[in-house]
Design a protein around this motif. Structure first.
Motif, PDB file in Angstrom:
ATOM      1  N   ASN A  11     -10.158  -2.737  -7.548  1.00 20.64           N
ATOM      2  CA  ASN A  11      -9.496  -2.897  -6.245  1.00 20.64           C
ATOM      3  C   ASN A  11      -8.358  -3.908  -6.329  1.00 20.64           C
ATOM      4  O   ASN A  11      -7.293  -3.719  -5.722  1.00 20.64           O
ATOM      5  CB  ASN A  11     -10.499  -3.349  -5.192  1.00 20.64           C
ATOM      6  N   GLU A  14      -5.427  -2.384  -8.142  1.00 21.36           N
ATOM      7  CA  GLU A  14      -4.801  -1.418  -7.242  1.00 21.36           C
ATOM      8  C   GLU A  14      -3.993  -2.130  -6.159  1.00 21.36           C
ATOM      9  O   GLU A  14      -2.855  -1.752  -5.863  1.00 21.36           O
ATOM     10  CB  GLU A  14      -5.880  -0.552  -6.600  1.00 21.36           C
ATOM     11  N   LYS A  18       0.092  -1.829  -5.736  1.00 20.25           N
ATOM     12  CA  LYS A  18       0.662  -1.274  -4.506  1.00 20.25           C
ATOM     13  C   LYS A  18       1.570  -2.282  -3.798  1.00 20.25           C
ATOM     14  O   LYS A  18       2.638  -1.935  -3.303  1.00 20.25           O
ATOM     15  CB  LYS A  18      -0.462  -0.833  -3.567  1.00 20.25           C
ATOM     16  N   LYS A  73       5.685   3.775   3.531  1.00 19.34           N
ATOM     17  CA  LYS A  73       4.480   4.526   3.175  1.00 19.34           C
ATOM     18  C   LYS A  73       3.473   3.638   2.448  1.00 19.34           C
ATOM     19  O   LYS A  73       2.271   3.661   2.747  1.00 19.34           O
ATOM     20  CB  LYS A  73       4.864   5.720   2.295  1.00 19.34           C
ATOM     21  N   THR A  74       3.967   2.822   1.508  1.00 20.69           N
ATOM     22  CA  THR A  74       3.069   1.962   0.733  1.00 20.69           C
ATOM     23  C   THR A  74       2.499   0.842   1.593  1.00 20.69           C
ATOM     24  O   THR A  74       1.305   0.521   1.499  1.00 20.69           O
ATOM     25  CB  THR A  74       3.812   1.367  -0.471  1.00 20.69           C
ATOM     26  N   TYR A  75       3.334   0.243   2.433  1.00 18.87           N
ATOM     27  CA  TYR A  75       2.841  -0.813   3.324  1.00 18.87           C
ATOM     28  C   TYR A  75       1.762  -0.278   4.265  1.00 18.87           C
ATOM     29  O   TYR A  75       0.747  -0.940   4.494  1.00 18.87           O
ATOM     30  CB  TYR A  75       3.992  -1.400   4.140  1.00 18.87           C
ATOM     31  N   ASN A  76       1.978   0.898   4.796  1.00 19.36           N
ATOM     32  CA  ASN A  76       0.989   1.476   5.708  1.00 19.36           C
ATOM     33  C   ASN A  76      -0.320   1.790   4.983  1.00 19.36           C
ATOM     34  O   ASN A  76      -1.404   1.626   5.551  1.00 19.36           O
ATOM     35  CB  ASN A  76       1.553   2.736   6.368  1.00 19.36           C
ATOM     36  N   TRP A  77      -0.216   2.224   3.744  1.00 17.23           N
ATOM     37  CA  TRP A  77      -1.428   2.459   2.939  1.00 17.23           C
ATOM     38  C   TRP A  77      -2.184   1.144   2.751  1.00 17.23           C
ATOM     39  O   TRP A  77      -3.414   1.098   2.885  1.00 17.23           O
ATOM     40  CB  TRP A  77      -1.036   3.045   1.590  1.00 17.23           C
ATOM     41  N   LEU A  78      -1.449   0.078   2.450  1.00 20.39           N
ATOM     42  CA  LEU A  78      -2.078  -1.233   2.262  1.00 20.39           C
ATOM     43  C   LEU A  78      -2.697  -1.748   3.556  1.00 20.39           C
ATOM     44  O   LEU A  78      -3.796  -2.324   3.545  1.00 20.39           O
ATOM     45  CB  LEU A  78      -1.037  -2.227   1.744  1.00 20.39           C
ATOM     46  N   VAL A  80      -3.925  -0.022   5.969  1.00 18.21           N
ATOM     47  CA  VAL A  80      -5.143   0.725   6.281  1.00 18.21           C
ATOM     48  C   VAL A  80      -6.299   0.275   5.397  1.00 18.21           C
ATOM     49  O   VAL A  80      -7.420   0.060   5.867  1.00 18.21           O
ATOM     50  CB  VAL A  80      -4.895   2.240   6.116  1.00 18.21           C
ATOM     51  N   LYS A  81      -6.009   0.106   4.105  1.00 21.18           N
ATOM     52  CA  LYS A  81      -7.083  -0.221   3.167  1.00 21.18           C
ATOM     53  C   LYS A  81      -7.397  -1.716   3.125  1.00 21.18           C
ATOM     54  O   LYS A  81      -8.550  -2.113   2.886  1.00 21.18           O
ATOM     55  CB  LYS A  81      -6.715   0.266   1.771  1.00 21.18           C
ATOM     56  N   TYR A  92       4.803  -7.242   5.264  1.00 23.15           N
ATOM     57  CA  TYR A  92       5.153  -6.167   6.187  1.00 23.15           C
ATOM     58  C   TYR A  92       5.959  -6.708   7.376  1.00 23.15           C
ATOM     59  O   TYR A  92       6.863  -6.033   7.885  1.00 23.15           O
ATOM     60  CB  TYR A  92       3.894  -5.460   6.679  1.00 23.15           C
TER      61      TYR A  92
END
Length: 225
Positions: A11, A14, A18, A73-78, A80-81, A92
């Motif tokens: 994690n 990753e 990211k 896109k990458t910031y939004n993925w981060l 969320v996770k 962000y």
């Protein structure tokens, strides 16, 4: 990573990958927009822009949009996770300020980040420092390109001024001059097409009238007789 519990080594790898990718695209988006306005600031309304300059500006716009979408896109993925990551929240927030011009969202993320950890100020300063470094690098290139040390108005605004606010200011100053000749040519072509369509309608109407009154009428009389 914030208050997310136990984090495995995978994690962490990753997360770092990211976040670095998001920051990289973030910085490249800011750099592309600076380069765009560096060319725009040199525009002289009394002279036509060179084709190469227009191509460069369009290239920088394309690069900006591409990097903006990747970073978003990458910031939004981060988010969320890893919703409680202070580093992600502050990075962000900088992205909202410097790229998408959403001050309300940026302030919301900063307030939330400040509530999560006591050392949030250090993370915030690190994120802001990265953006200042990008700005300084672009300005260094501007200084090297200037002739005779002339000042560049697009680079003398305060650090707090966002990229989108510069966009708004410059667009208002020269939006009526960009591709003015092309606009006039399009308007002339538009009027030519309208005139030709009107002439075609008149010719068609006259032809229909002649066929109806002369040819069809004569044929009808002959058939009756």
């Amino acid at each position: 990573l914030g208050h997310t519990g136990v984090v495995s080594a995978i994690n962490l790898i990753e997360f770092n990958a990211k976040l670095e990718a998001a920051k990289k695209n973030h910085k490249e988006a800011v750099t592309a927009m600076h380069k765009f306005w560096r060319i725009a600031a040199k525009y002289n309304p009394n002279k036509r822009m060179l084709e190469s300059e227009i191509e460069d500006m369009l290239g920088h716009l394309h690069s900006f949009e591409e990097k903006r979408m990747l970073a978003d896109k990458t910031y939004n993925w981060l988010l969320v996770k890893y919703p409680n990551s202070v580093a992600v929240l502050y990075s962000y927030a900088q992205f909202c300020d410097s790229v998408i011009n959403n001050a309300k969202e940026a302030e919301k993320r900063r307030i939330y980040a400040s509530l999560l950890e006591d050392d949030g100020d250090e993370v915030k300063e690190a994120a802001e420092k990265e953006m200042r470094q990008v700005t300084q690098q672009v300005r260094a290139v501007d200084d090297a390109d200037r002739d005779g040390g002339a000042s560049n108005p697009s680079m003398e605004s305060s650090e707090a001024e966002t990229v989108r606010s510069r966009v708004s200011r410059y667009v208002q100053s020269w939006q009526g001059c960009v591709m003015l000749d092309a606009e006039r040519s399009i308007l002339k072509a538009h009027w030519r097409v309208r005139v030709l369509l009107l002439l075609l309608l008149l010719v068609a109407s006259a032809g229909f009238y002649i066929l109806d009154k002369v040819l069809f009428n004569e044929m009808a009389v002959k058939n009756v007789l």
